[in-house]
Design a protein around this motif. Structure first.
Motif, mmCIF file in Angstrom:
data_model
loop_
_atom_site.group_PDB
_atom_site.id
_atom_site.type_symbol
_atom_site.label_atom_id
_atom_site.label_comp_id
_atom_site.label_asym_id
_atom_site.label_seq_id
_atom_site.Cartn_x
_atom_site.Cartn_y
_atom_site.Cartn_z
ATOM 1 N N LYS A 139 -53.428 -27.336 -12.407
ATOM 2 C CA LYS A 139 -53.057 -28.733 -12.635
ATOM 3 C C LYS A 139 -52.098 -28.849 -13.811
ATOM 4 C CE LYS A 139 -55.059 -33.336 -13.444
ATOM 5 N NZ LYS A 139 -56.315 -34.098 -13.668
ATOM 6 N N MET A 140 -52.339 -28.075 -14.869
ATOM 7 C CA MET A 140 -51.460 -28.084 -16.034
ATOM 8 C C MET A 140 -50.053 -27.647 -15.639
ATOM 9 S SD MET A 140 -49.960 -25.685 -18.307
ATOM 10 C CE MET A 140 -51.011 -24.243 -18.335
ATOM 11 N N ILE A 141 -49.961 -26.593 -14.827
ATOM 12 C CA ILE A 141 -48.654 -26.103 -14.384
ATOM 13 C C ILE A 141 -47.955 -27.168 -13.535
ATOM 14 C CG2 ILE A 141 -47.487 -24.376 -12.951
ATOM 15 C CD1 ILE A 141 -49.802 -22.448 -13.752
ATOM 16 N N ARG A 142 -48.708 -27.772 -12.607
ATOM 17 C CA ARG A 142 -48.131 -28.797 -11.736
ATOM 18 C C ARG A 142 -47.610 -29.980 -12.559
ATOM 19 N NH1 ARG A 142 -52.508 -31.578 -8.784
ATOM 20 N NH2 ARG A 142 -52.405 -32.959 -10.597
ATOM 21 N N ASN A 143 -48.429 -30.458 -13.504
ATOM 22 C CA ASN A 143 -48.027 -31.620 -14.306
ATOM 23 C C ASN A 143 -46.785 -31.324 -15.135
ATOM 24 O OD1 ASN A 143 -50.161 -33.047 -13.262
ATOM 25 N ND2 ASN A 143 -51.486 -32.788 -15.041
ATOM 26 N N TRP A 144 -46.710 -30.107 -15.676
ATOM 27 C CA TRP A 144 -45.518 -29.712 -16.448
ATOM 28 C C TRP A 144 -44.282 -29.730 -15.553
ATOM 29 C CZ3 TRP A 144 -42.945 -24.610 -16.375
ATOM 30 C CH2 TRP A 144 -41.912 -24.519 -17.313
ATOM 31 N N CYS A 145 -44.422 -29.158 -14.372
ATOM 32 C CA CYS A 145 -43.285 -29.107 -13.441
ATOM 33 C C CYS A 145 -42.814 -30.498 -13.042
ATOM 34 C CB CYS A 145 -43.671 -28.317 -12.184
ATOM 35 S SG CYS A 145 -43.885 -26.540 -12.450
ATOM 36 N N LEU A 146 -43.749 -31.400 -12.828
ATOM 37 C CA LEU A 146 -43.397 -32.739 -12.377
ATOM 38 C C LEU A 146 -42.675 -33.552 -13.461
ATOM 39 C CD1 LEU A 146 -46.601 -33.704 -10.339
ATOM 40 C CD2 LEU A 146 -44.359 -33.007 -9.453
ATOM 41 N N LYS A 147 -42.892 -33.198 -14.730
ATOM 42 C CA LYS A 147 -42.230 -33.907 -15.825
ATOM 43 C C LYS A 147 -40.787 -33.434 -16.026
ATOM 44 C CE LYS A 147 -46.535 -34.802 -18.307
ATOM 45 N NZ LYS A 147 -47.384 -34.409 -19.457
ATOM 46 N N GLU A 156 -38.868 -16.717 -4.267
ATOM 47 C CA GLU A 156 -39.388 -17.573 -3.201
ATOM 48 C C GLU A 156 -40.907 -17.583 -3.205
ATOM 49 O OE1 GLU A 156 -38.075 -19.618 -1.128
ATOM 50 O OE2 GLU A 156 -35.928 -19.230 -1.406
ATOM 51 N N ASN A 157 -41.503 -16.422 -3.511
ATOM 52 C CA ASN A 157 -42.961 -16.299 -3.547
ATOM 53 C C ASN A 157 -43.562 -17.263 -4.562
ATOM 54 O OD1 ASN A 157 -45.667 -15.229 -3.867
ATOM 55 N ND2 ASN A 157 -44.943 -13.404 -2.818
ATOM 56 N N ILE A 158 -42.975 -17.315 -5.743
ATOM 57 C CA ILE A 158 -43.473 -18.204 -6.788
ATOM 58 C C ILE A 158 -43.218 -19.666 -6.422
ATOM 59 C CG2 ILE A 158 -43.352 -18.804 -9.234
ATOM 60 C CD1 ILE A 158 -44.595 -16.033 -8.519
ATOM 61 N N LYS A 159 -42.111 -19.936 -5.759
ATOM 62 C CA LYS A 159 -41.850 -21.306 -5.296
ATOM 63 C C LYS A 159 -42.972 -21.763 -4.360
ATOM 64 C CE LYS A 159 -38.639 -24.154 -2.648
ATOM 65 N NZ LYS A 159 -37.326 -24.236 -1.945
ATOM 66 N N GLU A 160 -43.381 -20.879 -3.458
ATOM 67 C CA GLU A 160 -44.460 -21.221 -2.525
ATOM 68 C C GLU A 160 -45.760 -21.519 -3.269
ATOM 69 O OE1 GLU A 160 -44.703 -18.023 0.256
ATOM 70 O OE2 GLU A 160 -42.642 -18.324 0.994
ATOM 71 N N GLY A 166 -48.804 -28.486 -5.592
ATOM 72 C CA GLY A 166 -48.460 -29.892 -5.467
ATOM 73 C C GLY A 166 -47.096 -30.263 -5.997
ATOM 74 N N VAL A 167 -46.257 -29.268 -6.300
ATOM 75 C CA VAL A 167 -44.897 -29.547 -6.748
ATOM 76 C C VAL A 167 -44.009 -29.710 -5.510
ATOM 77 C CG1 VAL A 167 -42.952 -28.765 -8.146
ATOM 78 C CG2 VAL A 167 -45.293 -28.151 -8.817
ATOM 79 N N PRO A 168 -43.273 -30.815 -5.387
ATOM 80 C CA PRO A 168 -42.417 -31.009 -4.208
ATOM 81 C C PRO A 168 -41.404 -29.882 -4.050
ATOM 82 C CG PRO A 168 -42.598 -33.040 -5.461
ATOM 83 C CD PRO A 168 -43.215 -31.966 -6.302
ATOM 84 N N GLU A 169 -41.195 -29.470 -2.811
ATOM 85 C CA GLU A 169 -40.297 -28.344 -2.536
ATOM 86 C C GLU A 169 -38.884 -28.610 -3.036
ATOM 87 O OE1 GLU A 169 -39.170 -25.450 1.251
ATOM 88 O OE2 GLU A 169 -40.635 -27.059 1.468
ATOM 89 N N ASP A 170 -38.405 -29.851 -2.883
ATOM 90 C CA ASP A 170 -37.034 -30.148 -3.292
ATOM 91 C C ASP A 170 -36.879 -30.298 -4.814
ATOM 92 O OD1 ASP A 170 -38.300 -32.551 -3.693
ATOM 93 O OD2 ASP A 170 -37.009 -33.739 -2.369
ATOM 94 N N HIS A 171 -37.994 -30.179 -5.532
ATOM 95 C CA HIS A 171 -37.966 -30.233 -7.001
ATOM 96 C C HIS A 171 -37.760 -28.834 -7.594
ATOM 97 C CE1 HIS A 171 -38.647 -32.375 -10.724
ATOM 98 N NE2 HIS A 171 -39.631 -31.575 -11.085
#
Length: 383
Positions: A139-147, A156-160, A166-171
């Motif tokens: 969740k911490m990683i996701r929230n950081w990415c979303l900001k 590509e593996n890490i993108k998946e 929960g990070v949008p693919e186009d982000h």
């Protein structure tokens, strides 16, 4: 363009992120950009001879002495506005990443981040009382990415993985962390064999990296004990330091391999690059690598790789002509079989060596990577 790069790790601390940050700065400056680094102070005794590096007070992390925890409070914060930064690029979500986020909002600067590390696997370094759960870490990683305005993933593996969080693919944009390919054309000045009494007819297996449990070096030592039963004229050189060193040295003694396994400790980057070129095979069994820069560096040096194909390493060795052999699971016999095959088959060794040099130069040079990062900056600024 004025670029601010914020990171909780930097030289003299030796790891992939430190290397990436240094290479980003060098290459971006070659392209005419102004690059400012914001990093923890390593120690009061360490004096930097590098321009545009702002250091922040820091303390040693109790459970990993090489790691620094930055205290993002410094008079230099008041100088940042005068730099007229066009974009901020943070390398992690911790102290300096938090400062980067604060400044980006305060000064209304676009903010990009690179997800270098699979933090889930490093929770073990925290005491239980403050250790986050796996879900909390994700969740911490996701929230950081979303900001962030855009997330850079090395593979590509890490993108998946990030999409699963929960990070949008186009982000997310995938840009491998490149390496200096031309540096491997320099003549060798550090004679590894001479310094550690390795005979000319002895073959060298090499590992480079931090000596931590997630690197599976104990597994590699067990593999080597089987290799040396078949190929007695073989030595295993381990370059790096970390919390597992004492345990690994005891293991080597218990296996009666002290004449065959060499611990060099941490080495300057120049020596590490020269060590790749003097080894016969690079072995790697980490399951946490977002990309595996040491694998790329080994291939760029013309040294074949035998490695566990997990996370970012999978994305590298999954290519047919990558210059290495990928082992799908952590199986000692599979590793032993492939290492012996490369050691004994000179044509195979030569082909893997040539493939590796070509593959890295065409796909993973720092020049290519930085140009793509600059394009991301431009896209974000124009959005």
């Amino acid at each position: 363009m004025n670029i601010g790069i914020f990171s909780d790790v930097y030289f003299p601390q030796k790891n992939g992120v430190s290397t990436a940050v240094k290479l980003y700065k060098q290459e971006m400056e070659k392209l005419g950009h102004n690059v400012y680094l914001f990093v923890p102070r390593y120690s009061h005794n360490y004096k930097r001879n590098e321009k545009n590096v702002f250091e922040f007070p820091a303390i040693k992390f109790l459970f990993e002495k090489e790691q620094r925890i930055a205290i993002p409070i410094s008079g230099d914060i008041f100088k940042i506005k005068d730099l007229e930064l066009d974009i901020i690029h943070s390398q992690d979500p911790f102290s300096m990443g938090i400062l980067a986020e604060f400044l980006a909002k305060l000064l209304k600067i676009k903010h990009v981040g690179t997800h270098h590390t699979m933090y889930e696997y490093y929770r073990k370094y925290l005491p239980l009382i403050i250790r986050p759960t796996l879900k909390q870490t994700q969740k911490m990683i996701r929230n950081w990415c979303l900001k962030l305005d855009k997330v850079i993933s090395p593979t590509e593996n890490i993108k998946e993985v990030l999409v699963d969080y929960g990070v949008p693919e186009d982000h997310i944009v995938v840009i491998p962390t490149g390496i200096e390919t031309e540096i491997f054309n320099k003549e060798i000045t550090w004679n590894l064999r001479e310094e550690y009494n390795i005979m000319p007819d002895e073959r060298i297996l090499l590992f480079v990296g931090r000596l931590g449990p997630e690197k599976n070096i104990d597994f590699l030592i067990n593999v080597f004990s089987k290799v040396v039963n078949n190929e007695k004229n073989t030595k295993f050189v381990i370059i790096g330091d970390g919390v597992e060193r004492e345990k690994l040295e005891e293991m080597v003694v218990n296996l009666s391999l002290q004449e065959k396994v060499i611990f060099t400790g941490g080495q300057p980057r120049e020596k590490v690059l020269e060590a790749y070129k003097q080894a016969d095979i690079f072995v790697f069994a980490s399951y946490t690598e977002t990309q595996g820069l040491v694998v790329l560096e080994s291939m760029a040096a013309g040294t074949p790789v035998v490695a566990l194909g997990k996370m970012g390493v999978y994305d590298l060795l999954n290519h047919e002509n990558a210059g290495g052999i990928m082992i799908k699971e952590l199986n000692e016999d599979d590793f032993v079989h492939e290492i012996l095959r490369v050691l004994k088959d000179h044509e195979l060794h030569k082909q893997l060596s040539e493939n590796g040099i070509k593959f890295v130069k065409e796909n993973y040079s720092i020049e290519v990577s930085v140009k793509r990062i600059i394009e991301v900056y431009k896209d974000v600024l124009n959005s």
